[in-house]
Write a protein that holds these residues in place. Sequence first.
Motif, mmCIF file in Angstrom:
data_model
loop_
_atom_site.group_PDB
_atom_site.id
_atom_site.type_symbol
_atom_site.label_atom_id
_atom_site.label_comp_id
_atom_site.label_asym_id
_atom_site.label_seq_id
_atom_site.Cartn_x
_atom_site.Cartn_y
_atom_site.Cartn_z
ATOM 1 N N GLY A 126 -20.666 41.278 -62.442
ATOM 2 C CA GLY A 126 -21.635 40.576 -63.308
ATOM 3 C C GLY A 126 -20.802 39.150 -63.250
ATOM 4 N N ARG A 127 -19.314 39.319 -63.006
ATOM 5 C CA ARG A 127 -18.339 37.680 -62.659
ATOM 6 C C ARG A 127 -19.246 37.737 -61.581
ATOM 7 N NH1 ARG A 127 -13.166 38.277 -62.587
ATOM 8 N NH2 ARG A 127 -13.027 39.826 -62.170
ATOM 9 N N LEU A 128 -19.281 38.508 -60.681
ATOM 10 C CA LEU A 128 -19.001 38.051 -58.702
ATOM 11 C C LEU A 128 -20.491 37.989 -58.336
ATOM 12 C CD1 LEU A 128 -15.950 40.288 -57.453
ATOM 13 C CD2 LEU A 128 -16.092 37.739 -58.231
ATOM 14 N N CYS A 129 -21.103 38.714 -58.791
ATOM 15 C CA CYS A 129 -22.474 38.960 -58.330
ATOM 16 C C CYS A 129 -23.614 38.254 -57.994
ATOM 17 C CB CYS A 129 -23.784 39.927 -58.986
ATOM 18 S SG CYS A 129 -25.031 40.495 -58.068
ATOM 19 N N PRO A 130 -23.340 36.629 -58.868
ATOM 20 C CA PRO A 130 -23.607 35.615 -57.867
ATOM 21 C C PRO A 130 -23.312 34.584 -57.475
ATOM 22 C CG PRO A 130 -24.318 35.800 -61.449
ATOM 23 C CD PRO A 130 -22.995 36.413 -60.507
ATOM 24 N N GLY A 131 -21.667 34.624 -57.612
ATOM 25 C CA GLY A 131 -21.242 34.228 -56.638
ATOM 26 C C GLY A 131 -21.194 35.167 -54.772
ATOM 27 N N LEU A 132 -22.205 35.956 -54.923
ATOM 28 C CA LEU A 132 -21.581 36.592 -53.728
ATOM 29 C C LEU A 132 -23.498 36.576 -53.497
ATOM 30 C CD1 LEU A 132 -21.739 38.737 -51.821
ATOM 31 C CD2 LEU A 132 -22.719 40.577 -53.441
ATOM 32 N N ILE A 133 -23.834 36.801 -54.048
ATOM 33 C CA ILE A 133 -25.083 35.860 -53.698
ATOM 34 C C ILE A 133 -25.040 34.396 -52.944
ATOM 35 C CG2 ILE A 133 -27.730 35.592 -54.321
ATOM 36 C CD1 ILE A 133 -27.516 37.598 -56.037
ATOM 37 N N ARG A 134 -24.846 33.682 -53.836
ATOM 38 C CA ARG A 134 -24.834 32.303 -53.445
ATOM 39 C C ARG A 134 -23.796 32.044 -52.039
ATOM 40 N NH1 ARG A 134 -20.328 29.494 -53.287
ATOM 41 N NH2 ARG A 134 -19.270 30.430 -55.010
ATOM 42 N N LEU A 135 -22.784 33.273 -51.653
ATOM 43 C CA LEU A 135 -21.871 32.867 -50.571
ATOM 44 C C LEU A 135 -23.175 33.502 -49.133
ATOM 45 C CD1 LEU A 135 -19.018 34.108 -51.428
ATOM 46 C CD2 LEU A 135 -19.425 31.462 -50.785
ATOM 47 N N GLN A 136 -24.002 34.366 -49.514
ATOM 48 C CA GLN A 136 -24.679 35.015 -48.448
ATOM 49 C C GLN A 136 -25.385 33.700 -48.172
ATOM 50 O OE1 GLN A 136 -25.939 38.531 -50.802
ATOM 51 N NE2 GLN A 136 -24.683 39.582 -49.607
ATOM 52 N N ARG A 137 -26.254 33.109 -48.853
ATOM 53 C CA ARG A 137 -27.509 32.476 -48.659
ATOM 54 C C ARG A 137 -26.689 31.108 -48.353
ATOM 55 N NH1 ARG A 137 -29.922 32.223 -54.557
ATOM 56 N NH2 ARG A 137 -31.409 33.344 -54.363
ATOM 57 N N GLN A 138 -25.674 30.738 -48.683
ATOM 58 C CA GLN A 138 -24.730 29.359 -48.323
ATOM 59 C C GLN A 138 -24.143 29.829 -46.595
ATOM 60 O OE1 GLN A 138 -21.612 28.801 -49.878
ATOM 61 N NE2 GLN A 138 -20.692 26.475 -48.806
ATOM 62 N N HIS A 139 -24.346 31.041 -46.379
ATOM 63 C CA HIS A 139 -23.136 31.250 -45.073
ATOM 64 C C HIS A 139 -24.248 32.084 -44.035
ATOM 65 C CE1 HIS A 139 -19.380 29.560 -45.730
ATOM 66 N NE2 HIS A 139 -19.452 29.581 -47.379
#
Length: 151
Positions: free
Chosen positions: A107-120
Amino acid sequence: MGVANWLRKRLTGDGIPDTTPTAQRPQWMCDGMRAMEVFGYDDLRIVGAPGHQDVLWSIVGRETDVPVRQDIHALLVAEHGNPVDRNAVAVWLGGHRVGRLASDDAGRLCPGLIRLQRQHRRAVALPGHVSGDRDGLGVYLSYDAAAFGVR
């Protein structure tokens, strides 16, 4: 492009399509693919490894002396189609699903994971290790909480 494909692309970014919560390898995951490693010193709890002991033993080698400790890099895969937990994040190792993040971590990491995937525009890998003994192996990962936008 159908509406479902358009929506999947908008939610997950180019190059990293949505995946359902199955043991089948996502189509975008291939041998030799490049991933972005997020190195850090924060520990991450992986659950569900007891159901994947055969895969874990095949990775470390069945003839290995115990106790076992094998360094690894594991891919995190957001499971947007998971009917139980919309923030579910699977952990893949050597092309096999070996567990998932505990729900509070996911729950804490999923939004950041998606952001990192999109960014890189590539999958996210975390360093860690497989360790244990004949009674069972576990997967232990490290990450940088700040890179995922949590602290």
